[in-house]
Every structure is written in structure tokens, then in C-alpha cells.
Design a protein around this motif. Structure first.
Motif, PDB file in Angstrom:
ATOM      1  N   TYR A  27       0.868  -1.182   0.000  1.00  0.00           N
ATOM      2  CA  TYR A  27       0.000   0.000   0.000  1.00  0.00           C
ATOM      3  C   TYR A  27       0.906   1.233   0.000  1.00  0.00           C
ATOM      4  O   TYR A  27       1.771   1.376   0.874  1.00  0.00           O
ATOM      5  CB  TYR A  27      -0.916   0.034   1.216  1.00  0.00           C
ATOM      6  CG  TYR A  27      -1.941   1.142   1.175  1.00  0.00           C
ATOM      7  CD1 TYR A  27      -3.079   1.027   0.392  1.00  0.00           C
ATOM      8  CD2 TYR A  27      -1.751   2.312   1.905  1.00  0.00           C
ATOM      9  CE1 TYR A  27      -4.018   2.043   0.334  1.00  0.00           C
ATOM     10  CE2 TYR A  27      -2.693   3.337   1.866  1.00  0.00           C
ATOM     11  CZ  TYR A  27      -3.820   3.192   1.077  1.00  0.00           C
ATOM     12  OH  TYR A  27      -4.744   4.220   1.022  1.00  0.00           O
ATOM     13  N   MET A  93      -6.399  -6.709   4.001  1.00  0.00           N
ATOM     14  CA  MET A  93      -7.167  -5.724   3.259  1.00  0.00           C
ATOM     15  C   MET A  93      -8.307  -5.174   4.109  1.00  0.00           C
ATOM     16  O   MET A  93      -8.620  -3.966   4.070  1.00  0.00           O
ATOM     17  CB  MET A  93      -7.711  -6.347   1.972  1.00  0.00           C
ATOM     18  CG  MET A  93      -6.624  -6.760   0.988  1.00  0.00           C
ATOM     19  SD  MET A  93      -7.256  -7.636  -0.469  1.00  0.00           S
ATOM     20  CE  MET A  93      -8.215  -6.343  -1.235  1.00  0.00           C
ATOM     21  N   VAL A  94      -8.957  -6.048   4.898  1.00  0.00           N
ATOM     22  CA  VAL A  94     -10.045  -5.586   5.768  1.00  0.00           C
ATOM     23  C   VAL A  94      -9.506  -4.625   6.827  1.00  0.00           C
ATOM     24  O   VAL A  94     -10.090  -3.550   7.083  1.00  0.00           O
ATOM     25  CB  VAL A  94     -10.741  -6.786   6.418  1.00  0.00           C
ATOM     26  CG1 VAL A  94     -11.731  -6.321   7.486  1.00  0.00           C
ATOM     27  CG2 VAL A  94     -11.462  -7.618   5.366  1.00  0.00           C
ATOM     28  N   GLY A  97      -8.536  -1.337   5.217  1.00  0.00           N
ATOM     29  CA  GLY A  97      -9.715  -0.537   4.897  1.00  0.00           C
ATOM     30  C   GLY A  97     -10.299   0.132   6.122  1.00  0.00           C
ATOM     31  O   GLY A  97     -10.790   1.268   6.044  1.00  0.00           O
ATOM     32  N   GLN A  98     -10.243  -0.542   7.287  1.00  0.00           N
ATOM     33  CA  GLN A  98     -10.711   0.075   8.520  1.00  0.00           C
ATOM     34  C   GLN A  98      -9.799   1.222   8.954  1.00  0.00           C
ATOM     35  O   GLN A  98     -10.263   2.202   9.555  1.00  0.00           O
ATOM     36  CB  GLN A  98     -10.789  -0.964   9.628  1.00  0.00           C
ATOM     37  CG  GLN A  98     -11.832  -2.044   9.409  1.00  0.00           C
ATOM     38  CD  GLN A  98     -11.800  -3.130  10.458  1.00  0.00           C
ATOM     39  OE1 GLN A  98     -10.878  -3.179  11.279  1.00  0.00           O
ATOM     40  NE2 GLN A  98     -12.793  -4.025  10.443  1.00  0.00           N
ATOM     41  N   SER A 102     -10.968   3.512   3.076  1.00  0.00           N
ATOM     42  CA  SER A 102     -11.352   2.914   1.796  1.00  0.00           C
ATOM     43  C   SER A 102     -10.104   2.374   1.117  1.00  0.00           C
ATOM     44  O   SER A 102      -8.988   2.823   1.389  1.00  0.00           O
ATOM     45  CB  SER A 102     -12.043   3.935   0.881  1.00  0.00           C
ATOM     46  OG  SER A 102     -11.152   4.999   0.579  1.00  0.00           O
ATOM     47  N   LEU A 103     -10.326   1.437   0.240  1.00  0.00           N
ATOM     48  CA  LEU A 103      -9.238   0.832  -0.515  1.00  0.00           C
ATOM     49  C   LEU A 103      -9.384   1.235  -1.975  1.00  0.00           C
ATOM     50  O   LEU A 103     -10.450   1.073  -2.580  1.00  0.00           O
ATOM     51  CB  LEU A 103      -9.257  -0.700  -0.398  1.00  0.00           C
ATOM     52  CG  LEU A 103      -9.010  -1.287   1.003  1.00  0.00           C
ATOM     53  CD1 LEU A 103      -9.131  -2.808   0.959  1.00  0.00           C
ATOM     54  CD2 LEU A 103      -7.650  -0.875   1.522  1.00  0.00           C
ATOM     55  N   THR A 104      -8.303   1.760  -2.504  1.00  0.00           N
ATOM     56  CA  THR A 104      -8.310   2.199  -3.897  1.00  0.00           C
ATOM     57  C   THR A 104      -7.057   1.697  -4.599  1.00  0.00           C
ATOM     58  O   THR A 104      -6.053   1.344  -3.969  1.00  0.00           O
ATOM     59  CB  THR A 104      -8.342   3.729  -3.994  1.00  0.00           C
ATOM     60  OG1 THR A 104      -7.192   4.266  -3.307  1.00  0.00           O
ATOM     61  CG2 THR A 104      -9.612   4.289  -3.371  1.00  0.00           C
ATOM     62  N   GLY A 111      -2.445   3.876  -3.665  1.00  0.00           N
ATOM     63  CA  GLY A 111      -3.420   2.865  -3.287  1.00  0.00           C
ATOM     64  C   GLY A 111      -2.764   1.496  -3.156  1.00  0.00           C
ATOM     65  O   GLY A 111      -1.587   1.354  -2.815  1.00  0.00           O
TER      66      GLY A 111
END
Length: 229
Positions: A27, A93-94, A97-98, A102-104, A111
Motif C-alpha cells: 500500500y 485488506m479488511v 480498509g478500517q 477505503s481501498l483504492t 493505493g
């Protein structure tokens, strides 16, 4: 056999891709090996991690499980390794995202990056390799046949596997007569002489109903002039 070899190759490629993925960016510019293993359960933080304490650890475990599955030709063990890789990647990933909201996937390197895609591809290849493998069915076919069961007491002469009468299970305790092994000259003459002796000692009936043995050698009779009674 061919399916096992092909599936093993695909699974090993997937395991290698999963182990190599933490050394790429996951990331932004952060490498996968910088994420601590406890961050997957407590939440993503900015604290860096050692190599063996990072997300690389479960991927190494999955690679070891893959090798065991390939050696044992067990498709279920290989599939378990694929689920481990996919499970920890999705869990990361979860948690990310928290943490970021958001995940981009952005082109400006802000991202998700190549390392995540490589980990996901490694998990998919592991599952695909397990699907291609045929398992140990070929080994089971090659096993020795089970011994035939012992015949029952009421049919002791039954011979497996056709269950047809075979050699007698019980034999006479006495010795069996043996044939004369001599086959040289004079054998037939000796047999004829013994037969004539048996005929000379035979019993013939007389008028009073009794029988008397005839002893001695018989004189040769004329076949054209038989004796008168």
C-alpha cells in the motif's frame, strides 16, 4: 501421474509468489514485510516490523504446507495452503480498509500495489494446483490385493477366488501305491508269466457243485482238435 506433476508445479509457483509478495509494496510505498502480524488482529499501525514477525510468517507456513502436500500428493493439504494465503491477504485488506477508510487502486502509487495482487495470485494458483492434482488414487489402485478368505468349515474343498472345488483338504494317512519303476527287457514276459500262474491256480466247478483248484502247468491245447468230454 501427469496431473499430479502439473498440479504440483502450479502449486509450487503459487507458493513462491506468495512468499515473494511481502518484499514488494502493498500500500503506497510501504512493503508487505513492514506490517506486523499482530496488526492483522489489532488494527493497522505505523510501527515497522521485523521480517520474521511480519505478514511474511503465515506465507512461509503456507509454503511449507505446500511442500508437504506435494510430497504426499495430497490435494487437500495444498488447498489448505492456498486458503491460508488468501485468508491472511483478505484479512490485511479488511484491516487496512478500517484504518484508511477505503481501498483504492490509483496510478499515482497511493493505493493498493503489486504486492497485494501477487499474494492473491499466489493463493489462487495454490487452489488451482490442488484442483488439477489427482491425489493418491493411483497409489490405491496399485496396492496388493487382499488375501483370499479361508474356506468355511462346511465347504473345506472350495478353492478361491472362483469358489470351485479344488484339491481335497483331507487325505488318506496311508501310503499310496507306487508304480513299478522298472521298464527294461523282460517286463512284459514277467507279467504274462504271472498271469498264466493265476490262471493255472484258478478254481473250476465240477458236477457235485464243489470247486477244485487246478495245479500245475497246463498243456497247450490244439485249437483245431479239442479234447472229447
Amino acid at each position: 501421474m501427469i496431473r499430479n506433476v502439473l498440479g504440483s508445479v502450479v502449486a509450487l509457483v503459487g507458493a513462491a509468489a506468495a512468499v515473494q509478495s511481502p518484499f514488494h509494496s502493498w500500500y503506497a510505498d510501504r512493503l508487505g514485510r513492514d506490517y506486523r502480524i499482530q496488526d492483522l488482529f489489532d488494527g493497522i499501525s505505523g510501527v515497522s516490523s521485523s521480517v520474521m514477525g511480519s505478514i511474511l510468517l503465515p506465507f512461509l507456513f503456507a509454503a511449507l504446507v505446500t511442500i508437504v502436500g506435494v510430497v504426499l500428493r495430497s490435494r487437500w493439504v495444498v488447498a489448505l495452503a492456498g486458503l491460508v494465503v488468501l485468508g491472511f491477504t483478505v484479512l490485511w485488506m479488511v484491516r487496512l480498509g478500517q484504518a484508511v477508510g477505503s481501498l483504492t487502486v490509483d496510478g499515482d502509487a497511493s493505493g493498493l500495489r503489486w504486492g497485494v495482487a501477487q499474494a492473491l495470485a499466489g493463493g489462487v494458483l495454490l487452489l488451482l494446483g490442488a484442483l488439477v492434482m489427482s491425489g493418491r488414487r493411483g497409489v490405491r489402485r496399485g496396492r496388493a490385493a487382499e488375501p483370499y478368505p479361508v474356506p468355511s468349515d462346511d465347504h473345506p474343498d472350495t478353492w478361491p477366488p472362483t469358489q470351485e472345488p479344488g484339491p481335497a483338504a483331507y487325505t488318506s494317512p496311508g501310503p499310496e501305491p507306487e508304480a513299478d519303476p522298472y521298464t527294461g527287457p523282460g517286463r512284459h514276459r514277467a507279467e504274462d508269466r504271472a498271469a498264466r500262474e493265476d490262471e493255472d491256480t484258478a478254481e473250476f466247478p465240477v458236477q457235485d457243485g464243489s470247486t477244485h483248484p487246478v495245479q500245475g502247468d497246463r498243456q497247450e491245447r490244439d485249437r483245431y482238435h479239442p479234447p472229447h468230454p
